[in-house]
Design an enzyme around this catalytic site. Structure first.
Site, mmCIF file in Angstrom:
data_model
loop_
_atom_site.group_PDB
_atom_site.id
_atom_site.type_symbol
_atom_site.label_atom_id
_atom_site.label_comp_id
_atom_site.label_asym_id
_atom_site.label_seq_id
_atom_site.Cartn_x
_atom_site.Cartn_y
_atom_site.Cartn_z
ATOM 1 N N SER A 74 0.857 -1.184 0.000
ATOM 2 C CA SER A 74 0.000 0.000 0.000
ATOM 3 C C SER A 74 0.891 1.231 0.000
ATOM 4 O O SER A 74 2.076 1.158 0.362
ATOM 5 C CB SER A 74 -0.874 -0.004 1.266
ATOM 6 N N TYR A 91 -2.436 -1.541 10.249
ATOM 7 C CA TYR A 91 -2.407 -1.739 8.798
ATOM 8 C C TYR A 91 -1.096 -1.217 8.215
ATOM 9 O O TYR A 91 -0.457 -1.879 7.388
ATOM 10 C CB TYR A 91 -3.599 -1.017 8.175
#
Length: 254
Positions: free
Chosen positions: A141, A154
């Site tokens: 990401s 995350y």
């Protein structure tokens, strides 16, 4: 690169980017095996996309994950590409313990980091044994490169996926297996539901169609290491500019 992909297993294909890539590869004539937890979504995809095969798979069922993957590889000995898409993103505020729980944190780490490592342990030897080029695609990401405080767990898991991808690419240098790291920015998918209702703190998501139009071009780039766009591309370029020379100096090919 996509010319080397003939039969691809997409793990986490029941929604969001996983479903979008399953549709994309199917539309380009690839044999797609879509795997995920939600059997109703798998059945819907299978009925809509002729020739697509589906397999129910829970990546956090660690007791059965290896045997399930081994069964898939045994059934599909010519599987040449594996795309690990499954992901989980929770808002966590460590100032407020009530915002999360130990099981929630464990679940997020298991889904985003532990599962891809365990999957890779099983599928990499299979890919190495093939007589032709093979591909392993991980998903990090933009938050792996620029962590945002709203999603600390995350952020950490995706930073781990980036580090793993670089290290694994170095280990596999000179073999038939190419490691591609997909590093999406903030894209308008079901995962984005977690971002909404917080105006001013999170940039507007990139429309899914716009993202896919850019991302699929990355698969046509020979020797690509990271596929990134927008916010993610800024982070990837900064990381490569800072650490690429160090890797080269050390003789690593990550």
């Amino acid at each position: 690169m996509s010319a080397n992909i003939k039969k691809i297993l997409i793990i986490g294909a029941t929604s969001g980017l996983g479903e979008a890539f399953a549709r994309h590869f199917h539309s380009t004539g690839k044999k797609v095996i879509a795997a995920g937890r939600r059997i109703e979504r798998l059945h819907a995809l299978e009925s809509e996309l002729p020739g697509l095969e589906t397999i129910q798979l829970d990546v956090t069922d660690f007791a059965n994950l290896e045997s399930k993957l081994s069964s898939i590889l045994s059934t599909h000995p010519d599987l040449d590409s594996v795309f690990i898409m499954s992901g989980k993103q929770d808002v966590t505020d460590f100032k407020n313990p009530a915002s999360t729980s130990s099981p929630s944190i464990i679940s997020e780490v298991n889904t985003n980091l532990i599962a891809p490592l365990l999957i890779s342990r099983v599928v990499v030897p299979h890919l190495l044994a093939l007589p032709s080029p093979a591909t392993l695609i991980t998903v990090s990401s933009g938050l792996a490169f620029v962590p945002v405080p709203k999603w600390p767990v995350y952020d950490a898991t995706k930073s781990g996926i980036h580090a793993f991808s670089v290290a694994l690419r170095s280990q596999l240098a000179g073999t038939n297996v190419h490691v591609i790291e997909l590093a999406p920015p903030h894209v308008d998918t079901p995962l984005d539901l977690l971002h909404r209702g917080d105006p001013g703190k999170v940039p507007n998501p990139m429309p899914l169609d716009e993202y896919m139009a850019t991302a699929v071009k990355g698969f046509e780039t020979e020797g690509v290491k990271e596929i990134a766009t927008g916010f993610s591309e800024i982070g990837v370029k900064a990381w490569r500019g800072a650490f690429g020379p160090i890797l080269e100096h050390l003789g690593f090919r990550g």
